[in-house]
Scaffold this active site. Structure first.
Site, mmCIF file in Angstrom:
data_model
loop_
_atom_site.group_PDB
_atom_site.id
_atom_site.type_symbol
_atom_site.label_atom_id
_atom_site.label_comp_id
_atom_site.label_asym_id
_atom_site.label_seq_id
_atom_site.Cartn_x
_atom_site.Cartn_y
_atom_site.Cartn_z
ATOM 1 N N LYS A 41 0.384 -1.564 0.163
ATOM 2 C CA LYS A 41 -0.198 0.220 -0.180
ATOM 3 C C LYS A 41 0.513 1.596 0.135
ATOM 4 C CE LYS A 41 -0.723 -0.086 4.737
ATOM 5 N NZ LYS A 41 -1.759 -1.054 5.961
ATOM 6 N N ARG A 136 -9.783 -2.062 15.606
ATOM 7 C CA ARG A 136 -9.547 -1.417 14.499
ATOM 8 C C ARG A 136 -10.922 -2.400 14.463
ATOM 9 N NH1 ARG A 136 -5.086 -0.326 10.027
ATOM 10 N NH2 ARG A 136 -5.583 -2.653 9.323
HETATM 11 C C1 LIG Z 1 -1.251 -1.977 6.508
HETATM 12 C C2 LIG Z 1 -1.333 -3.522 6.487
HETATM 13 C C3 LIG Z 1 -0.864 -4.136 7.169
HETATM 14 C C4 LIG Z 1 1.144 -4.391 6.947
HETATM 15 O O1 LIG Z 1 1.693 -3.230 8.096
HETATM 16 P P1 LIG Z 1 2.751 -3.410 8.308
HETATM 17 O O2 LIG Z 1 2.852 -2.200 9.754
HETATM 18 O O3 LIG Z 1 3.305 -1.572 7.089
HETATM 19 O O4 LIG Z 1 3.733 -4.604 7.932
HETATM 20 C C5 LIG Z 1 -1.034 -5.377 7.396
HETATM 21 N N1 LIG Z 1 -2.453 -5.921 7.555
HETATM 22 C C6 LIG Z 1 -3.351 -4.723 7.914
HETATM 23 C C7 LIG Z 1 -4.873 -5.393 7.830
HETATM 24 C C8 LIG Z 1 -2.949 -3.448 6.803
HETATM 25 O O5 LIG Z 1 -3.779 -2.977 6.843
#
Ligand SMILES: *Cc1c(COP(=O)(O)O)cnc(C)c1O
Length: 369
Positions: A41, A136
């Site tokens: 992302k 969340r």
């Molecule tokens: C952004 C995200 C991740 C990755 O998180 P990092 O801290 O960048 O490793 C994993 N799972 C979900 C649901 C996310 O939104």
């Protein structure tokens, strides 16, 4: 071959360091039978990074936004893709078309995914997210069995597994207790419904240290990882993971003014343009410089300046720094390290040139920038 653009501010992205980081995580975690699904992302699904991660051994790529996943698909990345934010009802058609798996928490959404998948005659995989305290996304653990009962018969939906997300909102850490709960829930689901769950996704970068150090039994067999691959560190206290590069991505900007000025402002003082009023210590005369970089480019609180340079303030287009050593000179290029918020904001910014160094060979389809 066009002339190389030199423009500032610019992000330098070293694909070989990113490749090293992901390879290291894939191989270390595979010793624990845990797969790594890189999360794209921050790079908005950029094909060069997608290709780098696939070449380094990633078997699936994840993103939170359907547009990014579409971009990867359209640039020729054929690996399976996972949507890691619960799909919008209004996007179910593209979700089943472009994603092999999505993370889910709402029956209504899964019903619509099922309809869309049936219409297109494809199967769509889902991972059900479980709330383990970070508040969340996710179902309360007690609700998972009842939830599955309601969706298990939906056509063209394959329940691939369960997962959780920690650390993002309240910084809740993975531990023996919450990870065991997830493992036990997987066992319960399998015995209750006679299913086999192939994905038990135990979180994001914040779960890496737990996964590497845990010696007990666990069903957790997947992590979704962004930050640790790109920044070489995990969210808690920006802890560095040994053997990972922390400078795979740097931000460089140019000095446009350098003066000796008093540290204290003068005149009648009100709030600044951003409604703030910082307290300023009197340091007498200081060596102050302005760098052409501001809040419109990047979340400046996430910048880490080189030794001898201290960021004191920022406005939309100006970063104000003080130097302890030699004054900076006009035209000097200053390189910053980034934390997650600076990485996210600068990579999404239209004002910043992104330069991909040591990039993998791309097929013609992927030559998009
Ligand atoms: C952004 C995200 C991740 C990755 O998180 P990092 O801290 O960048 O490793 C994993 N799972 C979900 C649901 C996310 O939104």
């Amino acid at each position: 071959m066009g002339r190389k653009r030199v423009n500032y501010p610019r992000l330098d992205i070293d694909c070989s360091k990113i490749s090293h980081n992901v390879q290291f995580l894939i191989s270390e975690l595979s010793l624990k039978n845990i797969s790594v699904t890189p999360v794209m992302k921050v790079f908005l699904g950029h094909p060069i990074i997608a290709r780098t991660l696939i070449d380094a051994g990633a078997k699936m790529l994840a993103d939170s936004r359907i547009e990014n996943i579409q971009r990867m698909t359209q640039s020729g990345i054929t690996a399976p893709k996972m949507l890691i934010r619960t799909p919008m009802l209004s996007q179910v058609e593209s979700v089943v078309r472009y994603c092999d798996i999505s993370l889910n928490t709402e029956i209504k959404v899964i019903q619509k995914l099922s309809k869309a998948a049936s219409r297109s005659n494809i199967n769509h995989g889902i991972v059900i997210m479980v709330e383990l305290g970070d508040l969340r996304e996710g179902l309360m653990p007690d609700h998972v069995i009842g939830f599955i009962r309601e969706i298990i018969a939906l056509p063209n939906i394959v329940i691939r597994g369960i997962g959780t997300n920690l650390a993002c909102r309240f910084g809740i850490m993975p531990d023996e207790k919450n990870m065991t709960l997830l493992s036990n829930l997987a066992d319960d689901i399998e015995t209750t419904f006679g299913l086999t769950l192939d994905i038990i996704s135990g979180g994001n970068s914040a779960s890496i240290n737990w996964a590497l150090n845990y010696t007990g039994q666990t069903r957790v067999n997947n992590l979704r990882v962004g930050e640790a691959i790109f920044l070489g560190c995990v969210p808690f206290e920006q802890e560095k993971i040994k053997a990972l590069y922390t400078d795979a991505i740097t931000l460089t900007a140019e000095v446009i003014e350098s003066k000796i000025k008093p540290s204290l402002p003068w005149g009648k003082r009100d709030l600044n343009a951003f409604g703030e009023k910082e307290t300023v210590p009197d340091k007498g005369m200081v060596s102050q410089a302005i760098i052409a970089l501001g809040r419109q480019d990047v979340c400046v609180t996430g910048l880490n300046a080189p030794d001898g340079v201290t960021i004191t303030s920022s406005t939309s287009d100006h970063l104000i720094v003080e130097t302890s050593g030699k004054p900076l000179f006009i035209g000097q290029k200053i390189t910053f390290n980034l934390d997650y918020s600076a990485l996210l904001s600068s990579l999404s910014s239209h004002h910043i040139l992104k330069v991909f160094n040591n990039r993998p060979g791309l097929t013609t389809l992927e030559k998009e920038e």
